[in-house]
Design an enzyme around this catalytic site. Structure first.
Site, PDB file in Angstrom:
ATOM      1  N   HIS A 102      -3.833   6.939   3.000  1.00 53.10           N
ATOM      2  CA  HIS A 102      -4.119   5.633   2.389  1.00 53.10           C
ATOM      3  C   HIS A 102      -5.529   5.212   2.819  1.00 53.10           C
ATOM      4  CE1 HIS A 102      -4.138   1.557   1.268  1.00 53.10           C
ATOM      5  NE2 HIS A 102      -3.807   1.046   2.443  1.00 53.10           N
ATOM      6  N   CYS A 122       0.824  -1.217   0.000  1.00 55.96           N
ATOM      7  CA  CYS A 122       0.000   0.000   0.000  1.00 55.96           C
ATOM      8  C   CYS A 122       0.859   1.268   0.000  1.00 55.96           C
ATOM      9  CB  CYS A 122      -0.939   0.006   1.202  1.00 55.96           C
ATOM     10  SG  CYS A 122      -1.937  -1.476   1.295  1.00 55.96           S
ATOM     11  N   ASN A 169     -10.100  -0.568  -0.466  1.00 54.66           N
ATOM     12  CA  ASN A 169      -8.661  -0.361  -0.317  1.00 54.66           C
ATOM     13  C   ASN A 169      -7.984  -0.847  -1.605  1.00 54.66           C
ATOM     14  OD1 ASN A 169      -5.947  -0.611   0.244  1.00 54.66           O
ATOM     15  ND2 ASN A 169      -6.216  -1.586   2.241  1.00 54.66           N
TER      16      ASN A 169
END
Ligand code: UT7
Length: 329
Positions: A256, A116, A286
């Site tokens: 994020h 990520c 996500n």
């Protein structure tokens, strides 16, 4: 780390696949509910790629928009860096496919495996090459096709992820006069190696019938461990990026998109006005390395990023790894 040659973000772009997958989809084969997913994560839907659509295709779509926004052609690129953990193949790098698609014949190409954090790690790497005078036009991407790597029998993780791509073109700030990267950081804590992982398919556990049967080629996530780490890490990254500045100078904070509750807890700790925080996890889930550039691009298109004001980006993920940037837009 401050730059020797100041670096600017000349243009950005993003792409999300057409297929919208609402939470109700998971109710069909798992013991879960739209209500649970919305309450615990803030996710209402995510996008999944179509058959035959891979990470490189999404990269190309996002890259073309970023290049157009920056007024740069593929041939002018010195380097292409793709942050991804879901490449088209184990090797070579997705960046090489992007190179061919863009006709970027003089670009050096490689992928960055930082989950990520992939977009931020790639951005800081590009910044460093430009700052040192070793590259002048660099395309940076964060892109993931996690729908092909999630375990649809694991209700604790499969509901979290989505597919997408985001891109940025970096160059010396003197050449573009915008998006100056004032500060950036990246870091890691390998003690958290097993918190988020895809255990098989590497040299440690090569692919075998056994690894396939044990579902070891899918993402494994220890959600509660990530939860604790993530709240603290968003808060510390934003504090570090903001040092010497005030929240009044900031247009938006782009964290994020890990979980709505995690972001809200961090924002509360930091006293950031909620309207300055970019959140699109409700529509994309996500998307790992794509999450920050997708949200950044959306904020820019929505007119939420004011010229000359500050933008803070903060990402973290498997590794464990993290990265942040402070940009004067
Ligand atoms: O970007 C990095 C990768 N992302 C992450 O690592 C995600 C970070 N973590 C999270 O977002 C949250 O920890 C989750 C959304 C994964 C889980 O939320 P939570 O509030 O931490 O729930 P929990 O893990 O404490 O689970 C609570 C209960 C459990 O049941 P029991 O043991 O209390 O009976 C779970 O089995 O919720 C259950 N559960 C579900 N129930 C319905 C877990 N997933 C689901 C589900 N639907 N999809």
């Amino acid at each position: 780390m401050s730059s020797i040659i100041p670096v600017g973000i000349a243009g950005i772009g993003s792409y999300a696949p057409e297929r919208v997958v609402p939470n109700a989809h998971f109710e069909e084969f798992l013991d879960t509910s739209d209500e649970w997913i919305v309450q615990r994560t803030g996710i209402k839907e995510r996008r999944f790629v179509a058959a035959g659509e891979n990470t490189s295709h999404m990269c190309l779509a996002a890259a073309r928009k970023a290049l157009e926004a920056a007024g740069v052609t593929g041939e002018e690129l010195d380097m292409i860096i793709v942050g991804t953990v879901s490449p088209d193949q184990q090797l070579p790098a997705v960046a090489n496919l992007v190179q061919v698609g863009l006709g970027a014949t003089k670009a050096a190409c490689f992928d960055v495996n930082a989950a990520c954090t992939g977009f931020l790690t790639s951005l800081v790497t590009a910044e460093s090459f430009i700052a040192a005078g070793r590259a002048r036009r660099v395309l940076v991407l964060g892109a993931e096709t996690l729908s092909r790597f999630i375990d649809f029998t694991d209700r604790g993780s499969c509901i979290l992820f989505g597919d997408g791509a985001g891109a940025a073109v970096l160059m010396p700030h003197a050449d573009c006069g915008q998006g100056e990267i004032l500060r950036s950081t990246m870091g890691s804590d390998g003690e958290g190696y097993s918190v988020i992982e895809m255990p098989a398919g590497g040299s440690g556990r090569p692919a075998s019938h056994e690894t396939v049967e044990a579902r070891e080629h899918f993402l494994k996530v220890h959600g509660r461990d990530v939860y604790r780490f993530a709240v603290a890490k968003i808060a510390s990254l934003v504090r570090e990026m903001l040092e010497g500045h005030t929240l009044d100078e900031v247009s938006v904070v782009v964290p994020h998109q890990v979980n709505r509750r995690i972001i809200d807890s961090a924002v509360e700790k930091l006293d950031i006005p909620p309207e300055k925080v970019v959140i699109n996890i409700d529509r994309y889930g996500n998307t790992s390395a794509a999450s920050v550039p997708l949200a950044l691009d959306e904020a820019l298109r929505d007119g939420r990023i004011e010229k000359d004001k500050l933008v803070i980006m903060a990402a973290f993920g498997a590794g464990l790894s993290w990265g942040g940037a402070l940009v004067r837009w």
